[in-house]
Scaffold this motif. Sequence first.
Motif, short mmCIF file in Angstrom:
data_model
loop_
_atom_site.label_atom_id
_atom_site.label_comp_id
_atom_site.label_asym_id
_atom_site.label_seq_id
_atom_site.Cartn_x
_atom_site.Cartn_y
_atom_site.Cartn_z
N UNK A 143 -9.96 -9.49 8.48
CA UNK A 143 -11.12 -9.20 9.22
C UNK A 143 -12.14 -10.34 9.45
N UNK A 144 -12.18 -11.16 8.40
CA UNK A 144 -13.00 -12.25 8.50
C UNK A 144 -12.20 -13.50 8.73
N UNK A 145 -11.07 -13.84 8.43
CA UNK A 145 -10.35 -15.18 8.82
C UNK A 145 -9.24 -15.13 9.75
N UNK A 146 -9.16 -13.91 10.36
CA UNK A 146 -7.94 -13.87 11.45
C UNK A 146 -6.68 -14.00 10.89
N UNK A 147 -6.33 -14.29 9.59
CA UNK A 147 -4.91 -14.52 9.12
C UNK A 147 -4.36 -13.41 8.89
N UNK A 148 -2.94 -13.05 9.61
CA UNK A 148 -2.18 -11.95 9.50
C UNK A 148 -1.42 -11.79 7.81
N UNK A 149 -1.62 -10.86 7.23
CA UNK A 149 -1.21 -10.72 5.81
C UNK A 149 -0.43 -9.44 5.72
N UNK A 150 0.68 -9.39 4.76
CA UNK A 150 1.53 -8.21 4.79
C UNK A 150 0.70 -7.14 3.91
N UNK A 151 0.47 -6.01 4.38
CA UNK A 151 -0.21 -4.98 3.66
C UNK A 151 0.76 -3.67 3.72
N UNK A 152 0.41 -2.95 2.77
CA UNK A 152 1.47 -1.59 2.62
C UNK A 152 0.52 -0.54 3.32
N UNK A 153 1.33 0.14 4.17
CA UNK A 153 0.68 1.48 4.85
C UNK A 153 1.34 2.69 4.50
N UNK A 154 0.62 3.78 4.58
CA UNK A 154 1.06 5.05 4.09
C UNK A 154 0.64 6.23 5.17
N UNK A 155 1.18 6.66 5.89
CA UNK A 155 0.85 7.85 6.73
C UNK A 155 1.27 9.16 6.26
N UNK A 156 0.35 9.98 6.05
CA UNK A 156 0.73 11.36 5.10
C UNK A 156 -0.19 12.38 6.16
N UNK A 157 0.84 13.45 6.65
CA UNK A 157 0.10 14.49 7.45
C UNK A 157 -0.29 15.43 6.44
N UNK A 158 0.19 15.51 5.35
CA UNK A 158 -0.38 16.47 4.10
C UNK A 158 -1.81 16.11 3.74
N UNK A 159 -2.00 14.92 3.66
CA UNK A 159 -3.28 14.23 3.39
C UNK A 159 -4.04 14.28 4.42
N UNK A 160 -3.63 14.11 5.81
CA UNK A 160 -4.42 14.16 7.22
C UNK A 160 -4.73 12.65 6.96
N UNK A 161 -4.12 11.58 6.86
CA UNK A 161 -4.60 10.21 6.76
C UNK A 161 -3.63 9.18 7.06
N UNK A 162 -4.21 7.98 7.45
CA UNK A 162 -3.33 6.77 7.23
C UNK A 162 -4.10 5.88 6.48
N UNK A 163 -3.44 5.27 5.47
CA UNK A 163 -4.13 4.54 4.43
C UNK A 163 -3.13 3.12 4.56
N UNK A 164 -4.21 2.07 4.20
CA UNK A 164 -3.51 0.66 3.84
C UNK A 164 -4.17 0.14 2.44
N UNK A 165 -3.37 -0.45 1.74
CA UNK A 165 -3.60 -1.03 0.55
C UNK A 165 -3.34 -2.80 0.47
N UNK A 166 -4.68 -3.13 -0.24
CA UNK A 166 -4.71 -4.66 -0.18
C UNK A 166 -3.70 -5.27 -1.11
N UNK A 167 -3.42 -4.68 -2.22
CA UNK A 167 -2.52 -5.13 -3.25
C UNK A 167 -1.39 -4.20 -3.27
N UNK A 168 -0.22 -4.91 -3.58
CA UNK A 168 1.08 -3.99 -3.78
C UNK A 168 0.94 -2.94 -4.93
N UNK A 169 0.21 -3.01 -5.88
CA UNK A 169 0.26 -2.09 -6.89
C UNK A 169 -0.99 -1.44 -7.01
N UNK A 170 -1.94 -1.64 -5.90
CA UNK A 170 -3.28 -1.07 -5.90
C UNK A 170 -3.14 0.40 -5.93
N UNK A 171 -4.06 1.14 -6.73
CA UNK A 171 -3.88 2.54 -6.68
C UNK A 171 -4.92 3.14 -5.68
N UNK A 172 -6.04 2.49 -5.52
CA UNK A 172 -6.96 2.86 -4.46
C UNK A 172 -6.78 2.08 -3.01
#
Length: 376
Positions: A143-172
Amino acid sequence: MALEADGNKLRLQDVLEKPGNEMCADCGNPEPDWASLTLGVFVCQACSLLHRSIPHISRVKSVQDTWEDSEVELMAAMGNGAAKAKYEQKVPAFYYRPTHTDCKLLREQWIRAKYERNEFEFIEKQEPYSAGYREGFLWKRGRDNGQFLSRKFVLSEREGALKYFNKQDARDPKAVMKIETLNATFQPAKIGNPCGLQITYLKDNSTRNIFVYHSDAKEMVDWFNAIRAARFHYLQVAFPGASDEELVPKLTRNFMKEGFMEKTGPKHTEGFKKRWFTMDDRRLMYFKDPLDAYARGEVFIGSKENSYTVLAGLPPSTQGYHWNHGITIVTPDRKFLFACETEAEQRDWIAAFQRVINRPMRPQEYAVEAHFKHKP
């Protein structure tokens, strides 16, 4: 020999006039002037170039070339109607079928999905986008520096959401995007990558943009169709009586228009500033930069029945603009003043605004309008 060639040309012309053959088999463009001899379909020139990228599957030939008897017979035996019945027999309702105006990525992957991967003949091949759950890594623009970084995305119909995580082992997750307000649109030119996808969602009733890509074209189109599938199943629950035909246009949408205009503030006394504008259905948003995460402001564009109008030009007393082709949008609360660089841009913007203003408002749009009025 010349007579035979003329005869074949006439017979080929007859085959081209059969129902289904008058449009490109892959993008629907009228009057296709190429054919795939191996698949037995007629295609437009743009799609014929994409067929050349799968030479082991498709061999293309111009309708203007000299044709052999056997080649004409092959086209007569197959044709677009029969090919559609074979290669598109199990296309899911939510799956995006590109048209000739869509980006190359979507058109090429549709062609590969049909003829190379046979995705619509064998339902198990649709697992990547129809399972209701998908996870993987995408390159996301910071958002701030314009660099593209690899991020984990999870799409879950059951949860009704698309989420992404900043760190590979992040819980939230860093962000939770509700399927209810999710949209995705391919923006290769804006993002500067042939697989660039812009994802938008509402956060506190304001639009938030996320820009992603994947180096693998199939991966990116699978993500796009997985989002469409999740939206489709969400809407089926939200509108139980609605038909597929009614729901499919609501799955994802391309922006009506985007580009630079100048704008001034509510008092119309401060100078005009150049901003990037995006017209997304009834939301007109403006950004400092085309790749900003948040809009600087949003304007709701209602219908003419509710006293919204668009006029060419600016009020006579207006000052401080650099571009000469003005537009005034009149809303029940105030006037918004914009200036375009060229007359063509002014014409296109007015046409886009007019399309929205001419369309009566739906009940749920009144609630959206009320939100805008109470925005600080």
